[in-house]
Design an enzyme around this catalytic site. Structure first.
Site, short mmCIF file in Angstrom:
data_model
loop_
_atom_site.label_atom_id
_atom_site.label_comp_id
_atom_site.label_asym_id
_atom_site.label_seq_id
_atom_site.Cartn_x
_atom_site.Cartn_y
_atom_site.Cartn_z
N GLN A 1 -4.37 -1.55 9.36
CA GLN A 1 -3.55 -2.91 8.84
C GLN A 1 -4.57 -3.78 10.06
O GLN A 1 -4.48 -3.97 11.20
CB GLN A 1 -2.69 -3.15 8.40
CG GLN A 1 -2.32 -4.56 7.85
CD GLN A 1 -3.17 -4.82 6.70
OE1 GLN A 1 -3.13 -3.87 5.95
NE2 GLN A 1 -3.68 -5.55 6.36
N LYS B 1 0.91 -0.75 -0.29
CA LYS B 1 0.65 -0.05 -0.18
C LYS B 1 0.87 0.85 -0.12
O LYS B 1 0.93 2.38 -0.95
CB LYS B 1 -0.63 0.00 1.21
CG LYS B 1 -2.50 -1.24 1.46
CD LYS B 1 -2.54 -1.22 2.28
CE LYS B 1 -3.76 -2.46 1.86
NZ LYS B 1 -4.54 -2.99 3.16
N ASP C 1 -11.21 2.79 4.13
CA ASP C 1 -11.34 1.25 3.99
C ASP C 1 -12.66 0.89 4.38
O ASP C 1 -13.77 -0.14 3.17
CB ASP C 1 -11.28 0.05 5.58
CG ASP C 1 -9.52 -0.16 5.41
OD1 ASP C 1 -9.44 -0.26 3.99
OD2 ASP C 1 -8.90 -0.53 6.11
#
Ligand code: NAP
Length: 295
Positions: A98, A54, A121
């Protein structure tokens, strides 16, 4: 029939190219640089590799990237303070924590603390609710990637019988929701299967589009699909290692068997995976535009 391959690698490349141009224009016209913070707690190798990818992709696209690594023993208070700091930082438009977090940390409390406007997200209940009522600010990354794979491969979604195998909050439920909305690139009839479904084959055999996110190798085999189905295999299962020690990955679909009946199918790897990170970048650009009143 042998299926054509829907290449997530290629479609993700196209979208990244478009994003790169958009980011150059945002900087030139509005002096706006989208910023993404990625937070990793602990040393889980898979999480390290996801966060690394990412960070690398955001830098390649011209996104301001802040990677924050914290040790396994980080406390809930420390993590909440970090989220609070990032919520207030005007350079940061998107925050990604994460998952999974180490077991002693309360994931829900952390995710709920992220400002919904920076929740790239799309996991915050505000964003889940907005998706449900058809007014999303952000679509969650993997389901949005799946929709883009279908649209950009020219698959007819409107009116299609879509069957989703799996009902997780990150893949199954949101993709079902996205595809049933009354809007272009959706408007399908959607069925969701899970381990409580009495006869999965009954449903999968009806599918024009079959999306499998079960987390089980060979959850779908050739006898479970009809000729001409379009198959999106979301699964990533580690089934061993190569002689060089690299993980061998397979999806949830028996690729070799199903590709003989399908009209199109995604491979694993190289299907949904590259799209997920790309849609995170797209959400970060959108977050920056929303913050600047440009979207
Ligand atoms: P999850 O949270 O474990 O959910 C799996 C779902 O599948 C559950 O709803 C489960 O039903 C259902 N299920 C399991 N086995 C089944 C079977 N044999 N028949 C019917 N339904 C079955 O998994 P997830 O997070 O959605 O992920 C699914 C897969 O996608 C995993 O392999 C994951 O690694 C992969 N994934 C890939 C990406 C990517 O970017 N490529 C992103 C996210 C996930 P119950 O609810 O009844 O238990």
């Amino acid at each position: 029939m042998t299926a054509s391959i829907i290449s997530g690698t290629e479609i993700a490349r196209q979208i990244r190219e478009e994003l790169k141009q958009e980011i150059i224009e945002l900087k030139a016209k509005h002096n706006l640089v989208p910023g993404l913070a990625t937070v990793l707690v602990g040393e889980d190798p898979a999480s390290q590799s996801y966060v690394g990818a990412k960070e690398k992709t955001s830098i390649e696209l011209g996104i301001y990237s802040e990677r924050i690594d914290r040790p396994e023993k980080t406390t809930q208070e420390e993590l909440m303070a970090l989220v609070d700091r990032l919520n207030k930082d005007p350079k940061i438009h998107g925050i990604l924590v994460q998952l999974p977090l180490p077991k002693h940390l309360d994931e829900t409390e952390v995710l709920y603390a992220i400002n919904p406007k920076k929740d790239v997200d799309g996991f915050h209940p505000v964003n889940v609710g907005k998706l449900m009522i058809g007014e999303p600010d952000y679509l969650p990354c993997t389901p949005h990637g799946i929709q883009q794979l279908l649209i950009r491969s020219g698959v007819q979604i409107e009116g299609a019988e879509v069957v989703v195998v799996g009902r997780s909050n990150i893949v199954g439920k949101p993709i079902a929701n996205i595809l049933l909305q009354k809007r272009p690139g959706a408007n399908a009839t959607v069925t969701v299967c899970h381990t409580g479904t009495r006869d999965i084959s009954f449903h999968t055999k009806r599918a024009d589009i079959l999306i499998v996110a079960a987390g089980r190798p060979k959850a779908v085999t050739a006898d479970m699909v009809k000729e001409g189905v379009v198959v999106i295999d979301v699964g990533v299962n580690r089934v061993g290692k190569t002689a060089e020690g690299k993980a061998i990955l397979v999806g949830d679909v028996d690729f070799e068997g199903v590709k003989e009946k399908a009209s199109a199918i995604t491979p694993v790897p190289g299907g949904v995976g590259p799209m997920t990170i790309t849609m995170l970048m797209l959400n970060t650009v959108r977050a920056a535009k929303l913050a600047a009143g440009l979207a």
